[in-house]
Design an enzyme around this catalytic site. Sequence first.
Site, PDB file in Angstrom:
ATOM      1  CD  GLU A  60      -2.793   0.811   1.776  1.00 34.34           C
ATOM      2  OE1 GLU A  60      -3.826   2.289   2.026  1.00 34.34           O
ATOM      3  OE2 GLU A  60      -3.570   0.489   2.867  1.00 34.34           O
ATOM      4  CG  ASP A 134      -1.240  15.975  -1.449  1.00 33.78           C
ATOM      5  OD1 ASP A 134      -1.674  16.552  -2.403  1.00 33.78           O
ATOM      6  OD2 ASP A 134      -0.604  16.181  -0.399  1.00 33.78           O
ATOM      7  CD  GLU A 211     -14.142   5.268  -0.025  1.00 29.68           C
ATOM      8  OE1 GLU A 211     -14.608   5.616  -0.801  1.00 29.68           O
ATOM      9  OE2 GLU A 211     -12.752   4.917   0.525  1.00 29.68           O
TER      10      GLU A 211
END
Length: 228
Positions: A60, A134, A211
């Site tokens: 990740e 970002d 999110e």
Amino acid sequence: MTDPHPPLRSYGRLKTRAIKPRQAALMESLLPALRPPADAFDPRALKPDAAPGWAEVWLEIGFGGGEHMARQAGRRPDVLILGAEPFQNGVASALRHVDEAALANVRIHDGDARELMVRLPDASLDRVFILFPDPWPKARHNKRRIVQPETVAELARLLKPGGQLRFASDWADYVDWTLERLGASRAFRWTAERADDWRTPPADHLTTRYEEKRLGDCAPVFLDFVRA
């Protein structure tokens, strides 16, 4: 003389506020044990003694507060998840998640993901997540985005044939940017067949804290690619 390989630069703030005492303690006690080796290494060798090998290895890139990484690790204890994040408050948060869930299948690089990627062998990853990175929305800052042709090439090197790459963003321009750069690579195939494939969160997606904030300019978009 100019250095042909200058050190990588992680843009943005690496720390925004004081780290809570408990998390600061984990930065001292737990993080050193979770850091991957500083030199080239095989991630499948990062397992407790006498434990069976990892079924898969995932990465990740930019795990934020670590909630997605930790929950995926809890779902799949047979999978080793490597996480990279330069933002120190995010690393501290991730360590808390790892500690609370007693996760043995997470390793954390507290720095730029590209520093970690160059140390991994070819075809060593089964899956990669780049979730709500970002966006650097100003045109003059687009060069700071993690998705660049050189990053795409490195991901192509690291992912096994059939390996999966998931990118998610709530910035429309970054979605288009990513589709253009992944689409230019013969190494990746976009799996979408209909609009719902990118508009609807995948069945195995776990909502991230970022999110939920809905800070972008569009609804979240999910792009799944397969390594050809």
